[in-house]
Scaffold this motif. Structure first.
Motif, mmCIF file in Angstrom:
data_model
loop_
_atom_site.group_PDB
_atom_site.id
_atom_site.type_symbol
_atom_site.label_atom_id
_atom_site.label_comp_id
_atom_site.label_asym_id
_atom_site.label_seq_id
_atom_site.Cartn_x
_atom_site.Cartn_y
_atom_site.Cartn_z
ATOM 1 N N SER A 80 -44.629 75.120 -89.683
ATOM 2 C CA SER A 80 -43.212 75.446 -89.502
ATOM 3 C C SER A 80 -42.595 75.922 -90.794
ATOM 4 C CB SER A 80 -42.445 74.229 -88.982
ATOM 5 O OG SER A 80 -42.440 73.208 -89.962
ATOM 6 N N GLU A 81 -41.514 76.666 -90.612
ATOM 7 C CA GLU A 81 -40.694 77.139 -91.717
ATOM 8 C C GLU A 81 -39.269 76.753 -91.388
ATOM 9 O OE1 GLU A 81 -40.379 81.463 -92.740
ATOM 10 O OE2 GLU A 81 -42.464 81.109 -93.322
ATOM 11 N N ARG A 82 -38.578 76.209 -92.358
ATOM 12 C CA ARG A 82 -37.205 75.805 -92.133
ATOM 13 C C ARG A 82 -36.297 77.040 -92.153
ATOM 14 N NH1 ARG A 82 -35.232 71.401 -90.752
ATOM 15 N NH2 ARG A 82 -36.670 69.793 -91.336
ATOM 16 N N ILE A 83 -35.473 77.178 -91.103
ATOM 17 C CA ILE A 83 -34.514 78.289 -91.018
ATOM 18 C C ILE A 83 -33.204 77.854 -91.681
ATOM 19 C CG2 ILE A 83 -33.171 79.732 -89.448
ATOM 20 C CD1 ILE A 83 -35.439 79.355 -87.398
ATOM 21 N N ASP A 84 -32.782 76.645 -91.364
ATOM 22 C CA ASP A 84 -31.593 76.037 -91.960
ATOM 23 C C ASP A 84 -31.811 74.523 -91.905
ATOM 24 O OD1 ASP A 84 -30.630 74.951 -89.477
ATOM 25 O OD2 ASP A 84 -29.612 76.824 -89.016
ATOM 26 N N PRO A 85 -30.882 73.721 -92.369
ATOM 27 C CA PRO A 85 -31.132 72.270 -92.392
ATOM 28 C C PRO A 85 -31.519 71.656 -91.040
ATOM 29 C CG PRO A 85 -29.215 72.780 -93.700
ATOM 30 C CD PRO A 85 -29.618 74.064 -93.020
ATOM 31 N N LEU A 86 -31.123 72.274 -89.932
ATOM 32 C CA LEU A 86 -31.409 71.706 -88.621
ATOM 33 C C LEU A 86 -32.500 72.432 -87.832
ATOM 34 C CD1 LEU A 86 -27.750 70.995 -87.448
ATOM 35 C CD2 LEU A 86 -29.408 69.350 -88.338
#
Length: 112
Positions: A80-86
């Protein structure tokens, strides 16, 4: 129907090997195969997955999607890659592609 020599050992191995039994357990869960196939189609973001499922008149809750993706990632079938904090974007790994392709082959063979 005659079972092949070694089938019992193969079954024992699948049921007792920690990695294989973990994959088997994940695949038994609700929408696990859906989520793996969505990853295979590069639909690893919730909105893309939801849109694809709706276009095909299928359902998938965001909670189920996230739970399956976490499990799929823990098993090394995705990263996974974080798009934003959520939010996260999930991508299939080489191992995940192999499993997805084997599932596609399996369903091709049983569809006849």
């Amino acid at each position: 129907m005659m079972k092949k020599v070694g089938d019992e050992e193969k079954v024992k191995h699948i049921l007792t090997d920690p990695r294989l039994s973990a994959i088997k357990a994940m695949l038994e869960k609700d929408h696990a195969i859906d989520c793996l196939l969505l990853l295979y189609l590069n639909r690893g973001k919730w909105k893309e997955a939801k849109d694809f499922m709706r276009e095909n008149k299928l359902t998938l809750s965001d909670g189920t999607f996230r739970a399956r993706m976490i499990e799929i990632e823990q098993l090394g079938l995705a990263k996974s890659e974080r798009i934003d904090p959520l939010k996260k974007y999930y991508m299939i790994t080489e191992f995940g592609e192999k499993v997805a392709e084997l599932l596609l082959e399996f369903f091709d063979k049983v569809a006849v």
